[in-house]
Design a protein around this motif. Structure first.
Motif, PDB file in Angstrom:
ATOM      1  N   VAL A 144       6.244 -11.652   6.478  1.00 49.74           N
ATOM      2  CA  VAL A 144       4.770 -11.387   5.671  1.00 49.74           C
ATOM      3  C   VAL A 144       4.577  -9.843   5.431  1.00 49.74           C
ATOM      4  O   VAL A 144       4.337  -9.319   4.318  1.00 49.74           O
ATOM      5  CB  VAL A 144       3.652 -12.063   6.603  1.00 49.74           C
ATOM      6  N   LEU A 169       4.676  -8.158   1.857  1.00 47.54           N
ATOM      7  CA  LEU A 169       3.342  -7.601   1.158  1.00 47.54           C
ATOM      8  C   LEU A 169       3.824  -6.082   0.714  1.00 47.54           C
ATOM      9  O   LEU A 169       3.359  -5.775  -0.281  1.00 47.54           O
ATOM     10  CB  LEU A 169       2.388  -7.485   2.407  1.00 47.54           C
ATOM     11  N   ILE A 172       1.154 -13.026  -0.584  1.00 48.78           N
ATOM     12  CA  ILE A 172       1.627 -14.017   0.673  1.00 48.78           C
ATOM     13  C   ILE A 172       0.524 -14.876   1.150  1.00 48.78           C
ATOM     14  O   ILE A 172      -0.812 -14.567   1.353  1.00 48.78           O
ATOM     15  CB  ILE A 172       1.983 -12.968   1.639  1.00 48.78           C
ATOM     16  N   ALA A 214      -2.405 -10.451   3.530  1.00 47.37           N
ATOM     17  CA  ALA A 214      -2.058 -12.088   3.508  1.00 47.37           C
ATOM     18  C   ALA A 214      -3.250 -12.988   3.405  1.00 47.37           C
ATOM     19  O   ALA A 214      -4.221 -12.538   4.024  1.00 47.37           O
ATOM     20  CB  ALA A 214      -1.160 -12.332   4.565  1.00 47.37           C
TER      21      ALA A 214
END
Length: 89
Positions: free
Chosen positions: A45, A49, A55, A83
């Motif tokens: 993640v 990003l 995400i 995220a």
């Protein structure tokens, strides 16, 4: 038309090939799931990003087998960095 990538590092983006392939394909948003939130999910993640992807973390498709507080802390870390959280259902 699927492309398979082997993964030997915590982050799926570690070797750079995945990000370049996704960018070439025009992919902008990724759905991320996995078991090891402390290592693989979080690393993927964060790197996704940084590579410029939107995400979405599938909250009901991540885990660790450890205490829920650890999972909650990592979910907060990932969402604090940009995220989004959603469920697979």
């Amino acid at each position: 038309a699927d492309i398979m990538f082997g993964k030997i590092f915590p982050s799926a983006f570690e070797d750079g090939e995945l990000a370049s392939q996704l960018h070439r394909a025009g992919t902008k948003t990724l759905l991320v799931s996995g078991f090891d939130i402390e290592n693989c999910v979080n690393a993927t993640v964060q790197d996704g990003l940084r590579a410029g992807f939107n995400i979405w973390v599938l909250a009901d498709c991540i885990g660790n087998g450890g205490p829920d507080c650890r999972k909650t802390a990592y979910v907060k870390l990932m969402t604090d960095h940009g995220a989004e959280l959603m469920t697979a259902r």
